[in-house]
Design a protein around this motif. Structure first.
Motif, short mmCIF file in Angstrom:
data_model
loop_
_atom_site.label_atom_id
_atom_site.label_comp_id
_atom_site.label_asym_id
_atom_site.label_seq_id
_atom_site.Cartn_x
_atom_site.Cartn_y
_atom_site.Cartn_z
N ASP A 170 0.84 -1.21 0.00
CA ASP A 170 0.00 0.00 0.00
C ASP A 170 0.87 1.26 0.00
OD1 ASP A 170 -2.19 -1.64 0.08
OD2 ASP A 170 -2.50 -1.47 2.24
N PHE A 171 1.94 1.21 0.77
CA PHE A 171 2.82 2.38 0.92
C PHE A 171 3.49 2.74 -0.41
CE2 PHE A 171 7.03 4.21 2.11
CZ PHE A 171 6.57 5.30 2.84
N PHE A 172 4.01 1.72 -1.10
CA PHE A 172 4.73 1.96 -2.34
C PHE A 172 3.83 1.93 -3.58
CE2 PHE A 172 8.34 0.50 0.33
CZ PHE A 172 9.16 1.61 0.17
N GLY A 173 2.60 1.44 -3.41
CA GLY A 173 1.67 1.44 -4.54
C GLY A 173 1.94 0.38 -5.59
N HIS A 175 1.58 -3.89 -6.84
CA HIS A 175 0.99 -5.21 -6.65
C HIS A 175 2.13 -6.16 -6.30
CE1 HIS A 175 -0.76 -9.14 -7.78
NE2 HIS A 175 -1.93 -8.57 -7.49
N ILE A 176 1.84 -7.22 -5.58
CA ILE A 176 2.89 -8.14 -5.11
C ILE A 176 3.70 -8.70 -6.27
CG2 ILE A 176 1.28 -10.09 -5.04
CD1 ILE A 176 4.33 -9.50 -2.73
N LYS A 177 3.06 -9.01 -7.40
CA LYS A 177 3.78 -9.56 -8.54
C LYS A 177 4.72 -8.51 -9.15
CE LYS A 177 0.31 -13.02 -9.85
NZ LYS A 177 -0.63 -13.45 -10.91
N VAL A 181 9.49 -8.34 -8.86
CA VAL A 181 10.40 -8.26 -10.01
C VAL A 181 11.02 -6.86 -10.09
CG1 VAL A 181 9.23 -10.05 -11.32
CG2 VAL A 181 8.48 -7.69 -11.57
N THR A 182 10.85 -6.08 -9.02
CA THR A 182 11.41 -4.73 -8.95
C THR A 182 12.65 -4.75 -8.05
OG1 THR A 182 9.23 -3.73 -9.21
CG2 THR A 182 10.95 -2.34 -8.27
#
Length: 481
Positions: A170-173, A175-177, A181-182
């Motif tokens: 939520d903080f970074f905006g 999605h988990i997927k 990969v970031t």
């Protein structure tokens, strides 16, 4: 009395059951084991899935199935009891295959001795207990991890992100997927902050209250404090960082607001004193100028009259500059109403449209299509935007001149981003950008940004200056509620 261990042999050969039963009878303290037998894969997997026994001995050959098939199905179904594979011959590939799917151990039938079997059973049961305790501990950590209100990030030296909790997403905006990969480098606003954080963490093994700026997927910058420690991920055998992220943005904004309010109070005090000190000399100069320009004996002296006009022009400039300075330091009351911010932006752009066309400036707009209504003083916010836009226009000296204005809706703020590709400003002067009379432009008063900052802060908003590789970026944040 020790608990009796219930053992199930799953083997389609009755002779093997008789042999195994004999081996169990020769184990010292054999009474601690209770052996049962099932002769088919189907009955065996049914017993395993019902958790009817403490440990299982499974023959590799079970008709059209194998013991590895049974282990695999059991593990996928969440069975925690240990399963040991039995085979008639030593085969490393079978051993490896069994271990890969989750078997507790592997035994060759014709090499099984009572002591060997006893030791294998004891070790398998002990390992299962350890894994169960570890899993319970992991589950408790996972609950804390998932339910924590502050972002928690698990990453490594290379920047690979192993996990992040919901608060972090939520903080970074992300999605988990997306975030898995970031690289975590993209979460730090500057790479210098990331390098200093890693260096301190690798040197000390833990970091507390490391202050830096982090950025969301939408470009929102946060002031943060990081607390982190090193740990070995036993599953993947890699050193990972467990980092708790404390959002200090609100506190920083309050501190900044307090500093600005103090600065404004001092500026207002100086401005009033300055006005009192300069008003009398200016009035005297103005009076003398009037007398000289109306004196009949001097009216035809062209040289004198030209000089008086020059003095009068400079007098007017000083007088207007004084008024502007005093105006920029005054607390102007804001009269708020629900106003469509998109409309205000369009009005501000319309006001500088002639300058945009005259200077052949390329205007790029990325405005949110949906109108959002904010409680603002329309006149003051429009003027603040015009001041910032004019500042951007004046900074661009060489072609192509590009002005980019975009908006985002994030974290309770409606943010307006104004970016130019002008000459920018050096980092040494960055902290002076909003100071009264500070300017790097020729023939500029240096009061536009001061006035804009005062208006935006009065709306409980923020204005942030971000130097770019080429040009400047101003971010105006206005509270949505």
């Amino acid at each position: 009395m020790d608990k009796v261990v219930k053992v199930l042999l799953i083997d389609d050969d009755e002779d093997d059951y008789i042999i195994t039963k004999d081996i169990f009878s020769r184990i010292s303290n054999a009474g601690k084991y209770e052996l049962s037998w099932i002769d088919t894969f189907e009955k065996g997997i049914n017993a395993v899935l019902k958790h009817q026994y403490d440990i299982y001995l499974v023959d590799y050959r079970l008709g059209k199935h194998t013991g590895v098939d049974l282990v695999n199905e059991a593990v996928l179904s969440g069975v925690k009891q240990p399963i040991i594979i039995l085979t008639g011959k030593g085969d490393y590939k079978i051993d490896e295959q069994a271990m890969n799917v989750g078997a507790a151990d592997y035994l060759v039938k014709d090499k099984i001795e009572p002591d060997t079997l006893d030791r294998t059973l004891r070790y398998a049961l002990k390992q299962a207990e350890t894994l169960k305790a570890l899993k319970e501990s992991e589950n408790k950590f996972k609950i804390i991890f998932d339910k924590a209100k502050e972002p928690i990030l698990i990453s490594d030296y290379t920047g690979k992100i192993h996990d992040i909790n919901k608060a972090g997403l939520d903080f970074f905006g992300y999605h988990i997927k997306e975030i898995l990969v970031t690289n975590d480098r993209s979460l730090f606003y500057t790479q210098e902050d990331r390098e200093n954080f890693i260096q301190e963490l690798e040197t000390k093994g833990a970091v507390s209250d490391f202050e830096c700026q982090m950025v969301s997927s939408k470009g929102q910058v946060y002031f943060c404090s990081l607390s982190s420690f090193l740990q070995i991920d036993l599953q993947n055998m890699v050193e990972v960082y467990h980092t708790i992220i404390h959002d200090l943005t609100h506190r920083k904004h309050l501190e900044t607001k307090s500093i600005h309010e103090s600065k404004f109070s001092i500026s207002e005090h100086i401005a009033k004193g300055f006005a009192e000190e300069i008003r009398n000399p200016l009035s005297t100069i103005n009076l003398v100028l009037h007398e000289l320009t109306t004196d009949e004996s001097l009216v035809y002296n062209e040289t004198l009259q030209t000089s008086l006009e020059v003095i009068k022009s400079n007098f007017d400039s000083i007088n207007q500059l004084t008024k502007n300075f005093i105006s920029s330091t005054e607390n102007k009351p804001i009269i708020t109403q629900e106003v469509g911010i998109k409309e205000v932006i369009e009005e501000a752009l319309s006001e500088i449209n002639d300058l945009i066309l005259g200077h052949r400036i390329v205007l790029e707009q990325h405005i949110l299509p949906t109108e959002i209504y904010l409680s603002i003083d329309r006149k003051q916010i429009k003027k603040a935007l015009v001041n910032i836009l004019n500042n951007a226009l004046e900074s661009m000296e060489s072609y192509p001149k590009v002005l980019n204005i975009s908006t985002i809706n994030d974290s309770g703020f409606y943010s307006i981003l104004i970016e130019d590709n002008g000459k920018g400003i050096s980092s040494a002067l960055e902290h002076q950008i909003f100071e009264p009379f500070f300017t790097t432009k020729k023939d500029a008063e240096g009061l536009g940004l001061t006035d804009a900052e005062r208006s935006i802060l009065a709306h409980r908003g923020n204005i942030i200056f971000k130097p770019q590789d080429k040009g400047s970026l101003f971010v105006i944040q206005l509270p949505i509620s």
